[in-house]
Write a protein that holds these residues in place. Sequence first.
Motif, mmCIF file in Angstrom:
data_model
loop_
_atom_site.group_PDB
_atom_site.id
_atom_site.type_symbol
_atom_site.label_atom_id
_atom_site.label_comp_id
_atom_site.label_asym_id
_atom_site.label_seq_id
_atom_site.Cartn_x
_atom_site.Cartn_y
_atom_site.Cartn_z
ATOM 1 N N GLN A 74 -15.999 -11.480 2.073
ATOM 2 C CA GLN A 74 -16.934 -10.353 2.099
ATOM 3 C C GLN A 74 -16.813 -9.518 3.371
ATOM 4 O OE1 GLN A 74 -20.905 -11.624 1.198
ATOM 5 N NE2 GLN A 74 -21.865 -9.697 1.810
ATOM 6 N N HIS A 75 -16.359 -10.148 4.456
ATOM 7 C CA HIS A 75 -16.287 -9.481 5.747
ATOM 8 C C HIS A 75 -14.908 -9.641 6.373
ATOM 9 C CE1 HIS A 75 -20.696 -8.808 6.185
ATOM 10 N NE2 HIS A 75 -20.780 -9.913 5.464
ATOM 11 N N VAL A 76 -14.638 -8.806 7.381
ATOM 12 C CA VAL A 76 -13.457 -8.943 8.227
ATOM 13 C C VAL A 76 -13.928 -9.587 9.528
ATOM 14 C CG1 VAL A 76 -11.640 -7.718 9.480
ATOM 15 C CG2 VAL A 76 -12.381 -6.904 7.227
ATOM 16 N N PHE A 77 -13.265 -10.655 9.963
ATOM 17 C CA PHE A 77 -13.729 -11.416 11.121
ATOM 18 C C PHE A 77 -12.751 -11.352 12.286
ATOM 19 C CE2 PHE A 77 -15.935 -13.363 7.559
ATOM 20 C CZ PHE A 77 -17.207 -13.576 8.060
ATOM 21 N N MET A 99 -8.268 -3.114 12.347
ATOM 22 C CA MET A 99 -8.756 -4.141 11.428
ATOM 23 C C MET A 99 -9.505 -3.536 10.250
ATOM 24 S SD MET A 99 -9.936 -7.071 14.128
ATOM 25 C CE MET A 99 -10.535 -8.142 12.813
ATOM 26 N N LEU A 100 -10.258 -2.469 10.510
ATOM 27 C CA LEU A 100 -10.962 -1.799 9.418
ATOM 28 C C LEU A 100 -9.996 -1.067 8.491
ATOM 29 C CD1 LEU A 100 -14.132 -0.398 11.224
ATOM 30 C CD2 LEU A 100 -13.975 -2.352 9.675
ATOM 31 N N SER A 101 -8.763 -0.867 8.961
ATOM 32 C CA SER A 101 -7.720 -0.248 8.127
ATOM 33 C C SER A 101 -6.899 -1.293 7.385
ATOM 34 C CB SER A 101 -6.796 0.611 9.002
ATOM 35 O OG SER A 101 -7.514 1.656 9.614
ATOM 36 N N ALA A 128 5.388 -5.869 8.990
ATOM 37 C CA ALA A 128 4.878 -4.547 8.651
ATOM 38 C C ALA A 128 3.377 -4.582 8.393
ATOM 39 C CB ALA A 128 5.607 -4.002 7.425
ATOM 40 N N SER A 129 2.684 -3.533 8.809
ATOM 41 C CA SER A 129 1.251 -3.402 8.549
ATOM 42 C C SER A 129 1.028 -2.906 7.121
ATOM 43 C CB SER A 129 0.620 -2.412 9.528
ATOM 44 O OG SER A 129 1.122 -1.099 9.291
ATOM 45 N N ASN A 130 -0.215 -2.919 6.668
ATOM 46 C CA ASN A 130 -0.520 -2.423 5.328
ATOM 47 C C ASN A 130 -0.099 -0.964 5.169
ATOM 48 O OD1 ASN A 130 -1.618 -4.894 4.819
ATOM 49 N ND2 ASN A 130 -3.704 -4.199 4.495
ATOM 50 N N SER A 131 -0.361 -0.153 6.190
ATOM 51 C CA SER A 131 -0.009 1.270 6.098
ATOM 52 C C SER A 131 1.507 1.457 6.054
ATOM 53 C CB SER A 131 -0.610 2.046 7.267
ATOM 54 O OG SER A 131 -0.141 1.546 8.508
ATOM 55 N N GLU A 132 2.232 0.648 6.819
ATOM 56 C CA GLU A 132 3.693 0.746 6.815
ATOM 57 C C GLU A 132 4.269 0.295 5.478
ATOM 58 O OE1 GLU A 132 4.533 -0.016 11.595
ATOM 59 O OE2 GLU A 132 4.397 -1.709 10.203
ATOM 60 N N LEU A 169 6.811 1.881 0.310
ATOM 61 C CA LEU A 169 6.864 1.677 -1.147
ATOM 62 C C LEU A 169 6.221 2.824 -1.922
ATOM 63 C CD1 LEU A 169 6.000 -2.148 -1.333
ATOM 64 C CD2 LEU A 169 8.253 -1.070 -1.385
ATOM 65 N N PHE A 170 5.757 3.851 -1.202
ATOM 66 C CA PHE A 170 5.155 5.047 -1.812
ATOM 67 C C PHE A 170 3.946 4.706 -2.690
ATOM 68 C CE2 PHE A 170 9.710 5.836 -1.204
ATOM 69 C CZ PHE A 170 9.654 6.894 -0.304
ATOM 70 N N VAL A 171 3.092 3.844 -2.151
ATOM 71 C CA VAL A 171 1.846 3.492 -2.836
ATOM 72 C C VAL A 171 0.710 3.628 -1.827
ATOM 73 C CG1 VAL A 171 2.959 1.903 -4.449
ATOM 74 C CG2 VAL A 171 2.089 1.035 -2.271
ATOM 75 N N SER A 172 -0.523 3.503 -2.288
ATOM 76 C CA SER A 172 -1.668 3.613 -1.397
ATOM 77 C C SER A 172 -1.931 2.292 -0.679
ATOM 78 C CB SER A 172 -2.918 4.020 -2.189
ATOM 79 O OG SER A 172 -3.334 2.950 -3.042
ATOM 80 N N GLU A 173 -2.655 2.352 0.438
ATOM 81 C CA GLU A 173 -3.034 1.129 1.148
ATOM 82 C C GLU A 173 -3.934 0.266 0.266
ATOM 83 O OE1 GLU A 173 -4.136 1.024 5.313
ATOM 84 O OE2 GLU A 173 -3.452 3.101 5.525
ATOM 85 N N HIS A 174 -4.770 0.898 -0.534
ATOM 86 C CA HIS A 174 -5.637 0.145 -1.441
ATOM 87 C C HIS A 174 -4.802 -0.686 -2.412
ATOM 88 C CE1 HIS A 174 -9.053 -0.839 -4.007
ATOM 89 N NE2 HIS A 174 -8.337 -0.440 -5.041
#
Length: 225
Positions: free
Chosen positions: A82-85, A124-126, A173-177, A182-187
């Motif tokens: 539920q949370h990021v810690f 972290m929020l990203s 690699a980070s989520n954004s990278e 891969l040409f997709v969204s971070e979500h």
Amino acid sequence: MQNIETTSDKYTILLVSEPSMTITALISCLEKEIKSAVSLVEKQEISEKLSTSSGLVLIDLSAFEGDTVSFVKQSLAPFSEQHVFALFNAHDLSAKELASWPFIKGVFKKEDDLEHLCHGIEKMLSGEYWLPRQKLAELIHYYQQNNNSAIDYSEICLTNREQQILRKLVTGASNSEIADSLFVSEHTVKSHLYNIFKKINVKNRVQAVFWAKNNLSVIGLDYQG
């Protein structure tokens, strides 16, 4: 210091600690810099306050010791999805100590300044982790030395996209990278990571990297690391 633009307006920022003038001043500074409310959560309030929202939780290790740390850890564990810690005011934790907090996605040391803290919160929020590369390496080595669980590889079926993302994860690699490559969204990346973690039975990014390095070739896939 210039205010940092974050996505924190979508989240609740919670600081698990004990009341003090220092903590009150820190909360005031954080609220000014990240432009979002920061709430103090005392140990006896954890279940009540974490169950009512989703957000980022900073755990002030300097405020607790001994059995109290164990109590805080056990109280926080049910909210791992539920949370990021992140651990805050941490000493130089060993890999074993970090592994005992499997839901942790970041670590801030006592000597870290406010700018470093705010930047880490933003990352972290990203969806990124905030751990030094050396600590990541130590954790992977720790898992290698303590991995005794049997794996039924016949039950693991990763899609092509999941395999691609897992390989990218191994490179650091980070989520954004990953999303950009891969040409997709971070979500979309986050959704795939959730499914990957579930399929290979790991709790976090570090464990997933360890799993990939040791097991992708076993199930007929090259992790290319």
